[in-house]
Write an enzyme that holds these catalytic residues in place. Structure first.
Site, mmCIF file in Angstrom:
data_model
loop_
_atom_site.group_PDB
_atom_site.id
_atom_site.type_symbol
_atom_site.label_atom_id
_atom_site.label_comp_id
_atom_site.label_asym_id
_atom_site.label_seq_id
_atom_site.Cartn_x
_atom_site.Cartn_y
_atom_site.Cartn_z
ATOM 1 N N MET A 124 -0.362 -3.556 3.974
ATOM 2 C CA MET A 124 -0.450 -4.682 3.029
ATOM 3 C C MET A 124 -1.558 -5.652 3.436
ATOM 4 O O MET A 124 -1.421 -6.860 3.321
ATOM 5 C CB MET A 124 0.896 -5.429 2.966
ATOM 6 C CG MET A 124 2.019 -4.580 2.422
ATOM 7 S SD MET A 124 3.631 -5.407 2.476
ATOM 8 C CE MET A 124 4.093 -5.105 4.183
ATOM 9 N N ASP A 149 10.328 2.729 -6.549
ATOM 10 C CA ASP A 149 9.262 1.758 -6.311
ATOM 11 C C ASP A 149 7.937 2.233 -6.866
ATOM 12 O O ASP A 149 7.814 3.358 -7.322
ATOM 13 C CB ASP A 149 9.070 1.593 -4.797
ATOM 14 C CG ASP A 149 9.995 0.551 -4.211
ATOM 15 O OD1 ASP A 149 10.390 -0.359 -4.943
ATOM 16 O OD2 ASP A 149 10.295 0.665 -3.014
ATOM 17 N N LYS A 158 7.531 -2.066 -11.167
ATOM 18 C CA LYS A 158 6.793 -2.862 -12.156
ATOM 19 C C LYS A 158 7.637 -3.039 -13.408
ATOM 20 O O LYS A 158 8.542 -2.268 -13.682
ATOM 21 C CB LYS A 158 5.461 -2.206 -12.511
ATOM 22 C CG LYS A 158 5.553 -0.740 -12.910
ATOM 23 C CD LYS A 158 4.177 -0.283 -13.316
ATOM 24 C CE LYS A 158 4.005 1.185 -13.477
ATOM 25 N NZ LYS A 158 3.859 2.082 -12.444
HETATM 26 N N1 SAH Z 1 7.854 1.423 3.888
HETATM 27 C C1 SAH Z 1 6.452 1.769 3.717
HETATM 28 C C2 SAH Z 1 5.534 0.562 3.780
HETATM 29 C C3 SAH Z 1 5.750 -0.446 2.677
HETATM 30 S S1 SAH Z 1 4.533 -1.700 2.674
HETATM 31 C C4 SAH Z 1 6.046 2.814 4.745
HETATM 32 O O1 SAH Z 1 6.764 3.058 5.713
HETATM 33 O O2 SAH Z 1 4.985 3.417 4.541
HETATM 34 C C5 SAH Z 1 3.323 -1.044 1.549
HETATM 35 C C6 SAH Z 1 2.042 -0.755 2.291
HETATM 36 O O3 SAH Z 1 2.091 0.548 2.848
HETATM 37 C C7 SAH Z 1 0.817 -0.751 1.416
HETATM 38 O O4 SAH Z 1 0.329 -2.058 1.201
HETATM 39 C C8 SAH Z 1 -0.139 0.058 2.247
HETATM 40 O O5 SAH Z 1 -0.664 -0.706 3.323
HETATM 41 C C9 SAH Z 1 0.784 1.085 2.860
HETATM 42 N N2 SAH Z 1 0.818 2.362 2.104
HETATM 43 C C10 SAH Z 1 1.892 2.960 1.568
HETATM 44 N N3 SAH Z 1 1.571 4.155 1.035
HETATM 45 C C11 SAH Z 1 0.252 4.316 1.238
HETATM 46 C C12 SAH Z 1 -0.693 5.353 0.945
HETATM 47 N N4 SAH Z 1 -0.328 6.479 0.333
HETATM 48 N N5 SAH Z 1 -1.982 5.166 1.315
HETATM 49 C C13 SAH Z 1 -2.368 4.052 1.955
HETATM 50 N N6 SAH Z 1 -1.527 3.053 2.266
HETATM 51 C C14 SAH Z 1 -0.237 3.179 1.933
#
Ligand code: SAH
Length: 251
Positions: free
Chosen positions: A169, A35, A58
């Protein structure tokens, strides 16, 4: 034929925040489906030259590959007898559509496992010194997808001083979230924070309040990926000894 799919949580960014099991499965992969978020180049360095890497985060138009296409890639490669690792950002079962991918594999008769990982829901605030729970301050946390309609439970969480609301998100939806909270009677001085790119060299934390959130988000040009937090645990200096927060009495 030993085809299988392993859904592997990649954590919030750095490879060393993944589990030992995740590392082992990645090292055994014949196909790696990855991803946009989560560990990137550090992982590629761990792979042998024959591993097929499919980046579904992407493609030329910068649009992500549709979920149906990802499902088809997973099932087709595994059905052809290959070991597929589906590497996901954070934890596979937190807004990662991991559950759907498990179901698709099982429906096709493909063996599938899931390896958990730190989710950005807790790991990204942690990177900014924000504990999502803290004795005497927050006894619960509510994690919500900012793109989804705002429910009664999210309004209740934002209004409850003992709850930390964690929005993933949420950058594009911030205006709607703030408006809904205010309309629900959440006070303007309710503390908030934005943590962008947590656990990466680009990490940035903005501390604000419900009343100032939109102005501050515009001022810093808040960008994805970010975790939006609402609650008293976001107050600056929460984890600093009192002397350091107040500053030295005598300079
Ligand atoms: N499965 C993932 C979440 C997927 S949704 C988890 O458990 O983390 C994707 C969202 O995760 C992004 O829009 C953001 O809100 C958050 N996110 C993921 N990695 C991040 C990071 N390094 N810093 C800030 N937000 C992050």
């Amino acid at each position: 034929m030993t085809g299988r799919v392993d859904l592997v949580g990649g954590g919030p960014g750095p490879a060393d925040l993944m589990t030992v099991r995740a590392m082992r499965l990645i090292a055994q992969a014949e196909v790696l489906v990855m991803d946009r978020l989560g560990p990137g180049h550090e992982i590629l360095d761990m792979l042998g030259p024959d591993v097929e890497i499919i980046d579904v985060g992407k493609h030329p138009g910068h649009h992500p590959v549709p979920q149906e296409e990802i499902n088809r890639i997973l099932v087709d490669r595994a059905a052809a007898g290959r070991r597929v690792v589906r590497l996901k950002g954070g934890d596979p079962f937190v807004f990662g559509r991991g559950g759907e991918e498990v179901l698709v594999c099982r429906t096709a008769g493909i063996p599938v496992t899931v390896t958990p990982a730190p989710s950005s829901a807790t790991a990204v605030p942690q990177a900014a010194d924000i504990p999502v729970t803290q004795r005497g301050i927050a006894s619960a946390f509510h994690v919500v997808n900012g793109q989804a309609p705002i429910t009664a439970s999210t309004l209740a969480a934002m209004a409850d001083e003992t709850v930390t609301t964690v929005v993933l998100m949420g950058v594009g939806a911030l205006g709607g979230i703030v408006a809904a909270a205010r309309a629900h009677g959440v006070p303007d001085d309710r503390p908030m924070a934005f943590v962008e790119s947590g656990h990466t060299p680009d990490q940035r934390t903005t501390r604000t309040s419900l009343g100032a959130a939109l102005q501050d988000a515009a001022a810093v040009m808040l960008r994805n990926p970010a975790v939006i937090l609402i609650g008293d645990v976001t107050r600056a200096g929460l984890l600093l000894p009192v002397a350091q927060v107040a500053g030295p009495a005598v300079a």
